[in-house]
Design a protein around this motif. Structure first.
Motif, PDB file in Angstrom:
ATOM      1  N   VAL A   8       0.868  -1.172   0.000  1.00 11.22           N
ATOM      2  CA  VAL A   8       0.000   0.000   0.000  1.00 11.22           C
ATOM      3  C   VAL A   8       0.910   1.230   0.000  1.00 11.22           C
ATOM      4  CG1 VAL A   8      -1.777   1.278   1.255  1.00 11.22           C
ATOM      5  CG2 VAL A   8      -1.802  -1.231   1.267  1.00 11.22           C
ATOM      6  N   VAL A   9       0.791   2.037  -1.042  1.00 12.84           N
ATOM      7  CA  VAL A   9       1.611   3.245  -1.132  1.00 12.84           C
ATOM      8  C   VAL A   9       1.335   4.138   0.077  1.00 12.84           C
ATOM      9  CG1 VAL A   9       2.048   5.342  -2.481  1.00 12.84           C
ATOM     10  CG2 VAL A   9       1.719   3.160  -3.642  1.00 12.84           C
ATOM     11  N   GLY A  10       2.389   4.690   0.630  1.00 10.46           N
ATOM     12  CA  GLY A  10       2.248   5.576   1.781  1.00 10.46           C
ATOM     13  C   GLY A  10       2.321   4.871   3.114  1.00 10.46           C
ATOM     14  N   SER A  11       2.565   3.570   3.090  1.00  2.00           N
ATOM     15  CA  SER A  11       2.592   2.802   4.336  1.00  2.00           C
ATOM     16  C   SER A  11       3.847   3.067   5.151  1.00  2.00           C
ATOM     17  CB  SER A  11       2.521   1.303   4.042  1.00  2.00           C
ATOM     18  OG  SER A  11       1.259   0.951   3.559  1.00  2.00           O
ATOM     19  N   GLU A  12       3.676   2.876   6.437  1.00  2.00           N
ATOM     20  CA  GLU A  12       4.784   2.866   7.379  1.00  2.00           C
ATOM     21  C   GLU A  12       4.984   1.410   7.812  1.00  2.00           C
ATOM     22  OE1 GLU A  12       3.900   5.516  10.627  1.00  2.00           O
ATOM     23  OE2 GLU A  12       3.462   7.169   9.268  1.00  2.00           O
ATOM     24  N   SER A  13       6.082   1.154   8.486  1.00  5.96           N
ATOM     25  CA  SER A  13       6.382  -0.209   8.942  1.00  5.96           C
ATOM     26  C   SER A  13       5.273  -0.777   9.824  1.00  5.96           C
ATOM     27  CB  SER A  13       7.712  -0.234   9.697  1.00  5.96           C
ATOM     28  OG  SER A  13       8.764   0.122   8.843  1.00  5.96           O
ATOM     29  N   SER A  14       4.609   0.078  10.573  1.00  4.05           N
ATOM     30  CA  SER A  14       3.526  -0.388  11.452  1.00  4.05           C
ATOM     31  C   SER A  14       2.360  -0.974  10.668  1.00  4.05           C
ATOM     32  CB  SER A  14       3.035   0.755  12.332  1.00  4.05           C
ATOM     33  OG  SER A  14       2.482   1.790  11.531  1.00  4.05           O
ATOM     34  N   MET A  15       2.298  -0.715   9.381  1.00  2.62           N
ATOM     35  CA  MET A  15       1.196  -1.207   8.552  1.00  2.62           C
ATOM     36  C   MET A  15       1.509  -2.541   7.882  1.00  2.62           C
ATOM     37  SD  MET A  15       0.195   2.415   6.889  1.00  2.62           S
ATOM     38  CE  MET A  15      -0.194   3.815   7.937  1.00  2.62           C
ATOM     39  N   LEU A  16       2.726  -3.059   8.073  1.00  3.46           N
ATOM     40  CA  LEU A  16       3.092  -4.337   7.468  1.00  3.46           C
ATOM     41  C   LEU A  16       2.199  -5.470   7.960  1.00  3.46           C
ATOM     42  CD1 LEU A  16       6.996  -4.086   7.556  1.00  3.46           C
ATOM     43  CD2 LEU A  16       5.542  -4.041   5.513  1.00  3.46           C
ATOM     44  N   ALA A  17       1.892  -5.486   9.244  1.00  8.86           N
ATOM     45  CA  ALA A  17       1.057  -6.562   9.803  1.00  8.86           C
ATOM     46  C   ALA A  17      -0.302  -6.604   9.118  1.00  8.86           C
ATOM     47  CB  ALA A  17       0.896  -6.381  11.309  1.00  8.86           C
ATOM     48  N   GLY A  18      -0.907  -5.449   8.908  1.00  6.80           N
ATOM     49  CA  GLY A  18      -2.199  -5.398   8.230  1.00  6.80           C
ATOM     50  C   GLY A  18      -2.121  -5.879   6.798  1.00  6.80           C
ATOM     51  N   GLN A  19      -1.017  -5.591   6.132  1.00  6.18           N
ATOM     52  CA  GLN A  19      -0.846  -6.056   4.754  1.00  6.18           C
ATOM     53  C   GLN A  19      -0.709  -7.570   4.717  1.00  6.18           C
ATOM     54  OE1 GLN A  19       2.385  -3.734   3.129  1.00  6.18           O
ATOM     55  NE2 GLN A  19       1.319  -1.820   3.525  1.00  6.18           N
ATOM     56  N   ILE A  20      -0.018  -8.139   5.699  1.00  9.67           N
ATOM     57  CA  ILE A  20       0.092  -9.602   5.771  1.00  9.67           C
ATOM     58  C   ILE A  20      -1.254 -10.205   6.152  1.00  9.67           C
ATOM     59  CG2 ILE A  20       1.190 -11.527   6.991  1.00  9.67           C
ATOM     60  CD1 ILE A  20       3.707  -9.681   7.210  1.00  9.67           C
ATOM     61  N   ASP A  21      -1.962  -9.559   7.083  1.00  7.39           N
ATOM     62  CA  ASP A  21      -3.285 -10.057   7.486  1.00  7.39           C
ATOM     63  C   ASP A  21      -4.262 -10.082   6.312  1.00  7.39           C
ATOM     64  OD1 ASP A  21      -2.414 -10.313  10.104  1.00  7.39           O
ATOM     65  OD2 ASP A  21      -3.332  -8.428  10.784  1.00  7.39           O
ATOM     66  N   ALA A  22      -4.083  -9.188   5.344  1.00  5.52           N
ATOM     67  CA  ALA A  22      -4.988  -9.111   4.194  1.00  5.52           C
ATOM     68  C   ALA A  22      -4.770 -10.256   3.204  1.00  5.52           C
ATOM     69  CB  ALA A  22      -4.814  -7.765   3.484  1.00  5.52           C
ATOM     70  N   LEU A  23      -3.662 -10.971   3.332  1.00  2.56           N
ATOM     71  CA  LEU A  23      -3.417 -12.122   2.463  1.00  2.56           C
ATOM     72  C   LEU A  23      -4.295 -13.288   2.913  1.00  2.56           C
ATOM     73  CD1 LEU A  23       0.489 -12.011   2.370  1.00  2.56           C
ATOM     74  CD2 LEU A  23      -1.073 -11.333   0.525  1.00  2.56           C
ATOM     75  N   PRO A  24      -4.703 -14.148   1.986  1.00  3.60           N
ATOM     76  CA  PRO A  24      -5.464 -15.329   2.403  1.00  3.60           C
ATOM     77  C   PRO A  24      -4.659 -16.133   3.425  1.00  3.60           C
ATOM     78  CG  PRO A  24      -5.504 -15.089   0.010  1.00  3.60           C
ATOM     79  CD  PRO A  24      -4.535 -14.073   0.539  1.00  3.60           C
ATOM     80  N   GLY A  25      -5.343 -16.707   4.394  1.00  6.54           N
ATOM     81  CA  GLY A  25      -4.683 -17.419   5.488  1.00  6.54           C
ATOM     82  C   GLY A  25      -3.785 -18.548   5.046  1.00  6.54           C
ATOM     83  N   ASP A  26      -4.130 -19.197   3.938  1.00  4.13           N
ATOM     84  CA  ASP A  26      -3.336 -20.324   3.460  1.00  4.13           C
ATOM     85  C   ASP A  26      -2.328 -19.916   2.387  1.00  4.13           C
ATOM     86  OD1 ASP A  26      -5.176 -19.716   1.487  1.00  4.13           O
ATOM     87  OD2 ASP A  26      -5.680 -21.818   1.060  1.00  4.13           O
ATOM     88  N   TYR A  27      -2.201 -18.624   2.148  1.00  3.65           N
ATOM     89  CA  TYR A  27      -1.305 -18.140   1.102  1.00  3.65           C
ATOM     90  C   TYR A  27       0.142 -18.226   1.553  1.00  3.65           C
ATOM     91  CZ  TYR A  27       0.821 -15.115  -2.395  1.00  3.65           C
ATOM     92  OH  TYR A  27       1.603 -14.617  -3.400  1.00  3.65           O
ATOM     93  N   ALA A  28       0.967 -18.871   0.734  1.00  3.46           N
ATOM     94  CA  ALA A  28       2.400 -18.968   1.025  1.00  3.46           C
ATOM     95  C   ALA A  28       3.162 -18.698  -0.264  1.00  3.46           C
ATOM     96  CB  ALA A  28       2.750 -20.343   1.569  1.00  3.46           C
ATOM     97  N   ALA A  29       3.749 -17.540  -0.356  1.00  2.00           N
ATOM     98  CA  ALA A  29       4.542 -17.180  -1.526  1.00  2.00           C
ATOM     99  C   ALA A  29       5.911 -17.835  -1.441  1.00  2.00           C
ATOM    100  CB  ALA A  29       4.698 -15.661  -1.591  1.00  2.00           C
TER     101      ALA A  29
END
Length: 178
Positions: A8-29
């Motif tokens: 997400v453009v404009g994000s700070e490090s504190s927003m990383l958790a939310g970006q990971i939470d937005a991924l499907p639970g079983d998603y593994a890149a």
């Protein structure tokens, strides 16, 4: 091969958790690329807080079986429209954050790429081409150059490359006690 972005453009490090939470639970890149820090510097987020959020994100991604490559905070001293002495302060703060990010990344099992070292010179010598109209974010060419510069570490994280060029750090490996 598939690309998925949670950035997400404009994000700070504190927003990383939310970006990971937005991924499907079983998603593994196979590999995740994290580039964060400039907004932390401009919003005066303490380095320790930024690094803690980055370490947590790396740990969560690695728990999913994902290799991680961190592009450290770019040198904000390249932002010519920012007047001195503010630009010098931004440069110092961004370099301090980048050093802390690199240390935390490799300690946490991720690759680290010093964006200040591997692409910073292009932004300094070619600002009209490398920056977008806002003179803060990269242009399409700036993003392309950054992605290309990170590719050696991405390939190494995938096990496709052994040697890393200047500005790239592999994860620390813990040796077995003798």
């Amino acid at each position: 091969m598939r690309l998925r972005t949670g950035a997400v453009v404009g994000s700070e490090s504190s927003m990383l958790a939310g970006q990971i939470d937005a991924l499907p639970g079983d998603y593994a890149a196979d590999v995740a690329v994290i580039v964060v820090g400039g907004n932390d510097v401009t919003h005066r987020v303490p380095v320790a807080d930024s690094v803690k959020h980055l370490e947590e994100a790396i740990a969560r991604l690695r728990e999913r079986g994902t290799a991680v490559v961190v592009g450290t905070c770019p040198d904000l001293g390249a932002l010519r429209p920012v007047p001195q002495p503010l630009r010098a302060l931004g440069s110092r703060a961004s370099r301090q954050l980048a050093a802390a990010q690199a240390a935390a990344a490799v300690r946490s099992g991720a690759h680290a790429v010093s964006l200040a070292e591997v692409v910073g010179p292009f932004f300094i010598t070619n600002p009209d081409e490398m920056f977008s109209l806002d003179r803060f974010h990269p242009s399409a060419l700036g993003y392309k150059r950054t992605a290309k510069a990170m590719l050696p570490s991405v390939l190494a994280a995938l096990g496709e490359r052994a040697e890393l060029p200047f500005g790239h750090l592999p994860p620390e490996t813990l040796s077995e006690p003798s």
